[in-house]
Write a protein that holds these residues in place. Structure first.
Motif, PDB file in Angstrom:
ATOM      1  N   VAL A 195      -6.846  -3.978  -4.038  1.00  0.00           N
ATOM      2  CA  VAL A 195      -7.296  -4.465  -2.731  1.00  0.00           C
ATOM      3  C   VAL A 195      -8.355  -5.546  -2.901  1.00  0.00           C
ATOM      4  O   VAL A 195      -8.337  -6.579  -2.203  1.00  0.00           O
ATOM      5  CB  VAL A 195      -7.828  -3.294  -1.889  1.00  0.00           C
ATOM      6  CG1 VAL A 195      -8.443  -3.803  -0.589  1.00  0.00           C
ATOM      7  CG2 VAL A 195      -6.712  -2.308  -1.584  1.00  0.00           C
ATOM      8  N   TRP A 243      -8.365  -9.591  -1.826  1.00  0.00           N
ATOM      9  CA  TRP A 243      -9.440 -10.226  -1.060  1.00  0.00           C
ATOM     10  C   TRP A 243      -9.978 -11.461  -1.772  1.00  0.00           C
ATOM     11  O   TRP A 243     -10.293 -12.471  -1.140  1.00  0.00           O
ATOM     12  CB  TRP A 243     -10.558  -9.224  -0.828  1.00  0.00           C
ATOM     13  CG  TRP A 243     -11.752  -9.830  -0.140  1.00  0.00           C
ATOM     14  CD1 TRP A 243     -11.838 -10.235   1.161  1.00  0.00           C
ATOM     15  CD2 TRP A 243     -13.032 -10.095  -0.729  1.00  0.00           C
ATOM     16  NE1 TRP A 243     -13.081 -10.746   1.418  1.00  0.00           N
ATOM     17  CE2 TRP A 243     -13.835 -10.669   0.282  1.00  0.00           C
ATOM     18  CE3 TRP A 243     -13.572  -9.899  -2.001  1.00  0.00           C
ATOM     19  CZ2 TRP A 243     -15.155 -11.051   0.055  1.00  0.00           C
ATOM     20  CZ3 TRP A 243     -14.877 -10.280  -2.228  1.00  0.00           C
ATOM     21  CH2 TRP A 243     -15.660 -10.852  -1.218  1.00  0.00           C
ATOM     22  N   ILE A 303       0.834  -1.201   0.000  1.00  0.00           N
ATOM     23  CA  ILE A 303       0.000   0.000   0.000  1.00  0.00           C
ATOM     24  C   ILE A 303       0.870   1.252   0.000  1.00  0.00           C
ATOM     25  O   ILE A 303       0.609   2.226  -0.719  1.00  0.00           O
ATOM     26  CB  ILE A 303      -0.952  -0.020   1.213  1.00  0.00           C
ATOM     27  CG1 ILE A 303      -1.966  -1.156   1.069  1.00  0.00           C
ATOM     28  CG2 ILE A 303      -1.670   1.319   1.355  1.00  0.00           C
ATOM     29  CD1 ILE A 303      -2.870  -1.310   2.264  1.00  0.00           C
TER      30      ILE A 303
END
Length: 308
Positions: free
Chosen positions: A295, A299, A5
Protein backbone atom coordinates in the motif's frame (compact mmCIF):
# COMPACT_ATOMS: atom_id res chain seq x y z
CA UNK A 1 -6.85 -1.31 -6.40
CA UNK A 2 -9.70 -3.05 -4.56
CA UNK A 3 -9.15 -6.13 -6.73
CA UNK A 4 -5.47 -6.22 -5.75
CA UNK A 5 -6.37 -5.99 -2.06
CA UNK A 6 -8.88 -8.83 -2.42
CA UNK A 7 -6.29 -10.97 -4.22
CA UNK A 8 -3.80 -10.30 -1.42
CA UNK A 9 -6.32 -11.41 1.20
CA UNK A 10 -7.07 -14.63 -0.67
CA UNK A 11 -3.34 -15.31 -1.06
CA UNK A 12 -2.88 -14.71 2.68
CA UNK A 13 -5.51 -17.34 3.51
CA UNK A 14 -3.87 -19.89 1.23
CA UNK A 15 -0.39 -19.16 2.61
CA UNK A 16 -1.55 -19.51 6.21
CA UNK A 17 -3.31 -22.80 5.41
CA UNK A 18 -0.16 -24.19 3.76
CA UNK A 19 1.98 -22.91 6.63
CA UNK A 20 -0.30 -24.60 9.17
CA UNK A 21 -0.25 -27.90 7.25
CA UNK A 22 3.52 -28.00 6.78
CA UNK A 23 4.19 -27.06 10.40
CA UNK A 24 1.73 -29.67 11.70
CA UNK A 25 3.40 -32.54 9.86
CA UNK A 26 6.90 -31.30 10.71
CA UNK A 27 5.96 -31.26 14.41
CA UNK A 28 4.59 -34.78 14.12
CA UNK A 29 7.83 -35.88 12.45
CA UNK A 30 9.95 -34.71 15.41
CA UNK A 31 11.46 -37.57 17.43
CA UNK A 32 10.02 -38.37 20.83
CA UNK A 33 6.63 -37.46 22.21
CA UNK A 34 5.00 -34.33 23.62
CA UNK A 35 5.07 -35.70 27.17
CA UNK A 36 8.71 -36.80 27.17
CA UNK A 37 10.29 -34.23 29.46
CA UNK A 38 12.16 -34.11 32.74
CA UNK A 39 9.15 -32.59 34.51
CA UNK A 40 6.25 -34.88 35.36
CA UNK A 41 3.03 -33.52 33.93
CA UNK A 42 0.02 -33.90 36.25
CA UNK A 43 -2.29 -36.64 35.08
CA UNK A 44 -5.38 -34.42 34.79
CA UNK A 45 -3.51 -31.95 32.57
CA UNK A 46 -2.15 -34.77 30.43
CA UNK A 47 -5.65 -36.24 30.01
CA UNK A 48 -7.02 -32.84 29.04
CA UNK A 49 -4.30 -32.38 26.41
CA UNK A 50 -4.82 -35.84 24.95
CA UNK A 51 -8.52 -35.17 24.65
CA UNK A 52 -8.08 -31.69 23.22
CA UNK A 53 -5.57 -32.75 20.56
CA UNK A 54 -7.01 -36.23 19.95
CA UNK A 55 -3.62 -37.88 20.46
CA UNK A 56 -5.24 -41.31 20.69
CA UNK A 57 -6.74 -40.86 17.20
CA UNK A 58 -5.25 -41.22 13.73
CA UNK A 59 -3.02 -38.54 12.18
CA UNK A 60 -5.69 -37.16 9.78
CA UNK A 61 -8.14 -36.89 12.68
CA UNK A 62 -5.52 -35.07 14.78
CA UNK A 63 -4.97 -32.68 11.88
CA UNK A 64 -8.68 -31.95 11.63
CA UNK A 65 -8.99 -31.41 15.39
CA UNK A 66 -6.04 -29.05 15.53
CA UNK A 67 -7.22 -27.12 12.46
CA UNK A 68 -10.64 -26.69 14.06
CA UNK A 69 -9.04 -25.54 17.33
CA UNK A 70 -6.98 -22.88 15.58
CA UNK A 71 -9.89 -21.68 13.46
CA UNK A 72 -11.86 -21.16 16.68
CA UNK A 73 -8.93 -19.37 18.34
CA UNK A 74 -8.02 -22.16 20.75
CA UNK A 75 -4.38 -23.23 20.29
CA UNK A 76 -4.55 -25.38 23.43
CA UNK A 77 -2.17 -25.95 26.31
CA UNK A 78 1.61 -26.02 26.61
CA UNK A 79 3.14 -29.32 27.67
CA UNK A 80 6.46 -27.74 28.66
CA UNK A 81 4.83 -25.08 30.84
CA UNK A 82 2.70 -27.58 32.76
CA UNK A 83 -0.62 -26.94 31.08
CA UNK A 84 -0.56 -23.14 30.72
CA UNK A 85 -2.73 -21.76 27.96
CA UNK A 86 -0.67 -20.99 24.84
CA UNK A 87 -2.59 -17.75 24.39
CA UNK A 88 -1.57 -16.64 27.89
CA UNK A 89 2.11 -17.31 27.16
CA UNK A 90 1.92 -15.39 23.88
CA UNK A 91 0.05 -12.51 25.51
CA UNK A 92 2.82 -12.23 28.09
CA UNK A 93 5.88 -12.69 25.86
CA UNK A 94 4.90 -11.29 22.46
CA UNK A 95 4.61 -7.63 23.59
CA UNK A 96 8.25 -7.81 24.71
CA UNK A 97 9.33 -9.03 21.26
CA UNK A 98 7.23 -6.31 19.59
CA UNK A 99 8.70 -3.59 21.79
CA UNK A 100 12.22 -4.80 21.02
CA UNK A 101 11.36 -4.94 17.31
CA UNK A 102 9.94 -1.40 17.26
CA UNK A 103 13.01 0.07 18.95
CA UNK A 104 15.35 -1.94 16.69
CA UNK A 105 13.41 -0.81 13.60
CA UNK A 106 13.73 2.80 14.75
CA UNK A 107 17.50 2.31 15.07
CA UNK A 108 17.67 0.73 11.60
CA UNK A 109 15.68 3.51 9.91
CA UNK A 110 17.39 6.42 11.64
CA UNK A 111 20.80 5.05 10.67
CA UNK A 112 20.06 3.45 7.29
CA UNK A 113 18.05 6.10 5.44
CA UNK A 114 20.30 9.12 6.22
CA UNK A 115 23.40 7.04 5.46
CA UNK A 116 21.97 5.92 2.11
CA UNK A 117 20.89 9.44 1.14
CA UNK A 118 24.28 10.90 2.08
CA UNK A 119 26.13 8.19 0.17
CA UNK A 120 24.02 8.81 -2.94
CA UNK A 121 24.46 12.60 -2.71
CA UNK A 122 28.25 12.14 -2.37
CA UNK A 123 28.59 9.39 -4.96
CA UNK A 124 32.10 7.89 -5.35
CA UNK A 125 33.44 10.07 -2.54
CA UNK A 126 35.15 8.96 0.65
CA UNK A 127 31.83 9.30 2.49
CA UNK A 128 30.12 7.02 -0.02
CA UNK A 129 32.88 4.41 0.12
CA UNK A 130 33.16 4.49 3.90
CA UNK A 131 29.42 4.26 4.59
CA UNK A 132 28.93 1.39 2.14
CA UNK A 133 31.95 -0.43 3.56
CA UNK A 134 30.46 -0.07 7.05
CA UNK A 135 27.14 -1.35 5.68
CA UNK A 136 28.84 -4.40 4.22
CA UNK A 137 30.52 -5.11 7.57
CA UNK A 138 27.12 -4.79 9.29
CA UNK A 139 25.63 -7.31 6.86
CA UNK A 140 28.47 -9.80 7.24
CA UNK A 141 28.76 -9.72 11.05
CA UNK A 142 26.06 -11.89 12.66
CA UNK A 143 24.12 -10.63 15.65
CA UNK A 144 25.49 -13.35 17.94
CA UNK A 145 28.93 -11.79 17.41
CA UNK A 146 27.93 -8.12 17.70
CA UNK A 147 25.72 -8.69 20.76
CA UNK A 148 28.31 -10.16 23.15
CA UNK A 149 30.90 -7.58 22.01
CA UNK A 150 28.56 -4.67 22.75
CA UNK A 151 27.49 -6.23 26.05
CA UNK A 152 31.10 -6.75 27.11
CA UNK A 153 32.36 -3.30 26.10
CA UNK A 154 29.46 -0.98 26.93
CA UNK A 155 27.90 -3.10 29.66
CA UNK A 156 30.64 -4.73 31.70
CA UNK A 157 33.61 -2.45 30.96
CA UNK A 158 32.09 1.04 30.66
CA UNK A 159 28.90 0.32 32.66
CA UNK A 160 26.89 2.61 30.38
CA UNK A 161 24.01 0.21 29.83
CA UNK A 162 22.83 -3.05 31.43
CA UNK A 163 24.47 -6.01 29.72
CA UNK A 164 21.40 -8.23 30.11
CA UNK A 165 17.79 -8.14 31.21
CA UNK A 166 14.76 -6.19 30.01
CA UNK A 167 12.54 -3.62 31.66
CA UNK A 168 9.80 -2.18 29.49
CA UNK A 169 9.79 1.03 31.57
CA UNK A 170 13.58 1.52 31.56
CA UNK A 171 14.93 2.64 28.14
CA UNK A 172 18.53 1.94 29.18
CA UNK A 173 17.81 -1.80 28.96
CA UNK A 174 16.63 -1.40 25.36
CA UNK A 175 19.77 0.18 23.91
CA UNK A 176 22.19 -2.74 23.48
CA UNK A 177 19.71 -5.38 22.22
CA UNK A 178 17.98 -2.89 19.91
CA UNK A 179 21.25 -1.65 18.43
CA UNK A 180 22.49 -5.21 17.98
CA UNK A 181 19.30 -6.24 16.24
CA UNK A 182 18.95 -3.07 14.18
CA UNK A 183 22.48 -2.72 12.80
CA UNK A 184 22.20 -5.45 10.18
CA UNK A 185 18.87 -4.09 8.96
CA UNK A 186 20.30 -0.56 8.92
CA UNK A 187 23.00 -1.83 6.58
CA UNK A 188 20.44 -3.29 4.16
CA UNK A 189 18.28 -0.15 4.32
CA UNK A 190 21.26 2.12 3.61
CA UNK A 191 22.24 0.14 0.52
CA UNK A 192 18.67 0.04 -0.79
CA UNK A 193 18.23 3.76 -0.12
CA UNK A 194 21.47 4.56 -1.92
CA UNK A 195 20.44 2.48 -4.94
CA UNK A 196 16.99 4.08 -5.09
CA UNK A 197 18.35 7.59 -4.69
CA UNK A 198 20.99 7.07 -7.38
CA UNK A 199 18.32 5.84 -9.78
CA UNK A 200 16.16 8.89 -9.06
CA UNK A 201 19.10 11.31 -9.27
CA UNK A 202 19.81 10.06 -12.79
CA UNK A 203 16.37 11.08 -14.09
CA UNK A 204 15.83 13.92 -16.56
CA UNK A 205 13.89 16.14 -14.15
CA UNK A 206 16.90 16.16 -11.81
CA UNK A 207 19.20 17.35 -14.60
CA UNK A 208 16.64 20.03 -15.43
CA UNK A 209 16.52 21.18 -11.81
CA UNK A 210 20.31 21.35 -11.66
CA UNK A 211 20.39 23.36 -14.90
CA UNK A 212 17.98 25.84 -13.29
CA UNK A 213 20.35 26.24 -10.36
CA UNK A 214 18.33 24.42 -7.69
CA UNK A 215 20.57 23.68 -4.65
CA UNK A 216 21.78 20.10 -4.27
CA UNK A 217 20.17 19.46 -0.87
CA UNK A 218 16.82 20.75 -2.15
CA UNK A 219 17.06 18.38 -5.12
CA UNK A 220 17.80 15.42 -2.85
CA UNK A 221 15.22 16.02 -0.14
CA UNK A 222 12.42 17.77 -2.03
CA UNK A 223 12.51 16.18 -5.48
CA UNK A 224 14.20 12.79 -5.09
CA UNK A 225 13.53 11.50 -1.60
CA UNK A 226 9.99 10.26 -2.20
CA UNK A 227 10.92 8.24 -5.28
CA UNK A 228 14.30 7.17 -3.96
CA UNK A 229 12.82 5.59 -0.84
CA UNK A 230 10.59 3.15 -2.75
CA UNK A 231 13.09 0.20 -2.57
CA UNK A 232 13.73 0.85 1.13
CA UNK A 233 10.01 1.15 1.93
CA UNK A 234 9.32 -2.12 0.12
CA UNK A 235 11.90 -3.74 2.41
CA UNK A 236 10.68 -2.17 5.68
CA UNK A 237 7.61 -4.39 6.07
CA UNK A 238 9.39 -7.75 5.75
CA UNK A 239 12.29 -6.30 7.74
CA UNK A 240 10.05 -5.39 10.68
CA UNK A 241 8.45 -8.83 10.65
CA UNK A 242 11.92 -10.39 10.39
CA UNK A 243 13.17 -8.32 13.31
CA UNK A 244 10.36 -9.54 15.56
CA UNK A 245 10.47 -13.16 14.44
CA UNK A 246 14.26 -13.29 14.21
CA UNK A 247 15.09 -11.87 17.62
CA UNK A 248 15.65 -15.33 19.12
CA UNK A 249 19.42 -14.94 19.29
CA UNK A 250 19.20 -11.46 20.79
CA UNK A 251 16.69 -12.58 23.40
CA UNK A 252 19.04 -15.40 24.36
CA UNK A 253 22.19 -13.24 24.48
CA UNK A 254 20.61 -10.46 26.55
CA UNK A 255 18.24 -12.71 28.55
CA UNK A 256 15.07 -11.02 27.27
CA UNK A 257 11.77 -12.76 28.15
CA UNK A 258 10.36 -12.59 24.62
CA UNK A 259 8.47 -15.10 22.51
CA UNK A 260 11.59 -16.33 20.73
CA UNK A 261 12.95 -18.09 23.80
CA UNK A 262 9.65 -19.91 24.35
CA UNK A 263 9.69 -20.96 20.69
CA UNK A 264 13.17 -22.50 20.91
CA UNK A 265 12.35 -24.31 24.14
CA UNK A 266 9.13 -25.60 22.56
CA UNK A 267 11.05 -27.15 19.68
CA UNK A 268 13.44 -28.82 22.11
CA UNK A 269 10.57 -30.31 24.12
CA UNK A 270 8.26 -31.03 21.14
CA UNK A 271 5.61 -28.72 22.56
CA UNK A 272 3.21 -28.67 19.60
CA UNK A 273 1.04 -25.84 20.89
CA UNK A 274 3.97 -23.49 21.51
CA UNK A 275 5.42 -24.34 18.08
CA UNK A 276 2.30 -23.98 15.96
CA UNK A 277 0.98 -20.76 17.48
CA UNK A 278 4.17 -18.65 17.11
CA UNK A 279 4.73 -19.96 13.57
CA UNK A 280 1.23 -18.88 12.51
CA UNK A 281 1.59 -15.61 14.41
CA UNK A 282 4.90 -14.76 12.73
CA UNK A 283 3.51 -15.85 9.36
CA UNK A 284 0.49 -13.57 9.78
CA UNK A 285 2.80 -10.74 10.80
CA UNK A 286 4.93 -11.14 7.68
CA UNK A 287 1.83 -11.22 5.47
CA UNK A 288 0.46 -8.08 7.14
CA UNK A 289 3.81 -6.31 6.80
CA UNK A 290 4.02 -7.14 3.10
CA UNK A 291 0.47 -5.87 2.61
CA UNK A 292 1.25 -2.55 4.32
CA UNK A 293 4.42 -2.04 2.27
CA UNK A 294 2.49 -2.73 -0.93
CA UNK A 295 0.00 0.00 0.00
CA UNK A 296 2.85 2.40 0.81
CA UNK A 297 4.51 1.59 -2.51
CA UNK A 298 1.27 2.44 -4.31
CA UNK A 299 1.17 5.76 -2.47
CA UNK A 300 4.79 6.60 -3.27
CA UNK A 301 4.74 5.49 -6.91
CA UNK A 302 1.92 6.88 -9.10
CA UNK A 303 2.84 4.46 -11.92
CA UNK A 304 1.97 1.51 -9.70
CA UNK A 305 -1.43 3.08 -8.93
CA UNK A 306 -2.16 3.46 -12.65
CA UNK A 307 -1.11 -0.12 -13.42
CA UNK A 308 -3.25 -1.46 -10.59
Amino acid sequence: MFKNILNRLLQAIVVLFVLFTVTFFLVKALPGGPFQSEKAIPQHIRARMEEQWGLHKSLPEQYGIMLKNYLTGNPGLSTRLEGREVTDVIAQAFPVSVQLGVVAMFVAVTIGIPAGCLAAAKKNSLIDTGSMAAAMIGICLPSFVIGPLLAEFFGRNLHWFPSMGWDRTNPSTWILPAVTLGLAYAAYISRLTRAGMLDTLSQDFVRTARAKGVPGLQIVFRHCLRGGLIPAVAYLGPAFAGIISGSVVIETVFQIPGLGRHFIKAIESRDAGMIMAPVLLFGSLIILANFVTDVLALWLNPRLRKSS
